[in-house]
Motif scaffolding. Structure first.
Motif, PDB file in Angstrom:
ATOM      1  N   ALA A   1     -11.441  83.522  43.971  1.00  0.00           N
ATOM      2  CA  ALA A   1     -11.287  82.333  43.117  1.00  0.00           C
ATOM      3  C   ALA A   1     -12.132  82.452  41.858  1.00  0.00           C
ATOM      4  O   ALA A   1     -11.879  81.778  40.861  1.00  0.00           O
ATOM      5  N   HIS A   2     -13.157  83.321  41.887  1.00  0.00           N
ATOM      6  CA  HIS A   2     -14.021  83.504  40.724  1.00  0.00           C
ATOM      7  C   HIS A   2     -13.614  84.712  39.876  1.00  0.00           C
ATOM      8  O   HIS A   2     -14.322  85.091  38.947  1.00  0.00           O
ATOM      9  N   SER A   3     -12.496  85.332  40.205  1.00  0.00           N
ATOM     10  CA  SER A   3     -12.090  86.549  39.480  1.00  0.00           C
ATOM     11  C   SER A   3     -11.344  86.207  38.187  1.00  0.00           C
ATOM     12  O   SER A   3     -10.742  85.139  38.062  1.00  0.00           O
ATOM     13  N   HIS A   4     -11.367  87.144  37.239  1.00  0.00           N
ATOM     14  CA  HIS A   4     -10.567  86.991  36.001  1.00  0.00           C
ATOM     15  C   HIS A   4      -9.087  87.025  36.367  1.00  0.00           C
ATOM     16  O   HIS A   4      -8.272  86.329  35.779  1.00  0.00           O
ATOM     17  N   ALA A   5      -8.758  87.867  37.367  1.00  0.00           N
ATOM     18  CA  ALA A   5      -7.362  87.995  37.801  1.00  0.00           C
ATOM     19  C   ALA A   5      -6.806  86.640  38.246  1.00  0.00           C
ATOM     20  O   ALA A   5      -5.655  86.314  37.969  1.00  0.00           O
ATOM     21  N   TYR A   6      -7.645  85.838  38.905  1.00  0.00           N
ATOM     22  CA  TYR A   6      -7.213  84.500  39.335  1.00  0.00           C
ATOM     23  C   TYR A   6      -6.962  83.629  38.109  1.00  0.00           C
ATOM     24  O   TYR A   6      -5.917  82.986  37.990  1.00  0.00           O
TER      25      TYR A   6
END
Length: 448
Positions: free
Chosen positions: A225-230
């Motif tokens: 949830a903290h990823s750039h991908a998300y």
């Protein structure tokens, strides 16, 4: 109060107290607390372990504590929780030495109460340290012993043993004590699973392809949830069992789909990603919940989802009969399949809830059925394992609707690894099957 003045154990105590007193959801409370105190990854990990662990094992911890508490005085709620928290660390965490656990507990007791409470906490914990924990083998009744050992209400354990047998119940209860692995679904409209994995690895996440679902990944380290991908809409955090719903529905091309209970949108967006020219109409009872679905659609760059805040039981007032090619009723349920994620559920659900919910589920199916075209597919799903909400609701629906039949082609639409779990037109996934959520799916076809 600044986080410097509150140690992780005291913060855990606050959360556990709120869960017990206000029926707060532990998962939501944990997230807001981590953000509020701006906790490091290590502190967040410890807080999560202490909170979930103490909640997960509550009945076991109370069994351990009982012989040491005496019968005389009534103990304040927060003191009982502090003792549970301390015994959890002594019994289940081997990295924290007993003297550190005792010191911390006594300090919290002094700060929150008075010298008498601190002395009592110290006395109880030292006594446990000296005498050791009582044996669970002393519980002679099999169901009761399993209930206390795995900290599941006895009524629920007895009910499951009746429905599934002792071994299956034991495996499920054991697995429910362990936190699930986070899983996510790649947004295939933007990139492939292989590309997603390499992007996440570049960001420092440890991920692997799901062995069950072709478009899923399992995250072994980090929170996606903290990823750039998300943020960029490349993935949706969703359990693997939940992903099977879109497979069961089999919506494609220009299908018009009704998702009658759509929030928070995991299944809605999965269905929408599989359509080339079709559309999903997503209903949910509350405005704020429908907003969540719309936000997910926007984040994933999907423009084929239309949301409406409405009671699905009145969907017949909004749409003509035989409007939709596919209908999904992902019904409100007891959630007994997701207790690893929400351990507080175990202690709040009752048998009455199950009966009440099964009646709501039947009403929702009843309302959705006329909206489906002939030869269309209706999928009923829940994140529970109880037969009263699952098989019995499905059977009641078929017996009341001679214009529907079991959809026996369900297995053909499932990933290969899931096909052995298909029983004609239904699937019951237990948490121990793939390490995913407990989940049920039934598939019906409207006759010509």
């Amino acid at each position: 109060m600044a986080s410097k003045k509150k140690g992780i154990r005291e913060i855990a105590l606050d959360i556990l107290q709120s869960v017990e007193k206000n029926q707060s959801y532990s998962n939501l409370l944990l997230n807001t607390t981590i953000n509020k105190y701006k906790l490091s990854q290590a502190d967040s990990g410890l807080l999560t372990e202490l909170t979930y662990g103490t909640l997960q094992r509550k009945m076991t911890l109370d069994y351990f504590l009982e012989p040491f508490l005496g019968t005389g005085k009534k103990i304040e709620g927060w003191v009982t929780i502090l003792l549970r928290l301390s015994v959890y660390q002594m019994a289940f965490l081997d990295k924290i030495p007993d003297h550190a656990i005792l010191f911390e507990a006594v300090e919290i007791a002094k700060k929150r109460g008075h010298k008498g409470i601190a002395a009592m906490v110290n006395g109880v914990l030292r006594n446990i340290q000296r005498k050791g924990l009582p044996s669970l083998d002393e519980i002679k009744d099999d169901a009761e012993r399993l209930a206390i050992t795995t900290s599941h209400p006895t009524w629920l354990v007895r009910r499951w043993i009746k429905q599934f047998g002792y071994e299956k119940t034991e495996a499920m209860c054991e697995l429910n004590l362990h936190a699930p692995v986070q899983t996510a679904r790649v947004n295939k409209t933007i990139l492939s699973r292989k590309e997603l994995i390499s992007r996440l690895e570049e960001e420092g996440f440890f991920v692997e392809p799901s062995p069950v679902i072709h478009e899923a990944v399992r995250c072994l380290k980090g929170n996606l949830a903290h990823s750039h991908a998300y943020k960029e809409g490349f993935l949706t955090i969703q359990d693997e069992s939940s992903m099977l719903v879109a497979y069961a529905l089999g919506a494609k091309g220009d299908d018009l789909v009704l998702d009658s209970c759509s929030a928070p949108g995991g299944k809605t967006t999965h269905i929408a990603e599989g359509l080339s020219a079709g559309k999903v109409i997503a209903l949910d009872l509350h405005e704020h919940k429908v907003k969540l679905v719309a936000e997910q659609a926007e984040r994933l760059q999907l423009n084929n989802i239309e949301t409406r805040a409405t009671d699905s039981r009145k969907a017949g007032e909004l749409f003509e009969q035989e409007t939709f090619d596919k209908v999904l009723v992902d019904a409100p349920c007891s959630g007994l399949g997701v207790m690893r994620r929400k351990p507080d559920l175990k202690y709040t659900k009752t048998e009455n809830d199950i009966t009440r919910l099964s009646s709501i589920q039947q009403t929702l199916l009843e309302a959705s059925a006329p909206l489906l075209k002939r030869e269309g597919i209706l999928v009923y799903s829940t994140c529970t394992v109880d037969k009263e909400e699952n098989d019995r609701v499905a059977e009641a629906f078929l017996s009341a609707h001679p214009d529907f039949e079991p959809d026996l082609s369900l297995a053909n639409r499932m990933p290969q690894e899931v096909q052995p779990f298909v029983n004609q037109h239904t699937i019951q996934i237990f948490p121990q099957d793939f390490g995913s959520d407990g989940f049920y799916i039934a598939c019906f076809r409207k006759k010509v």
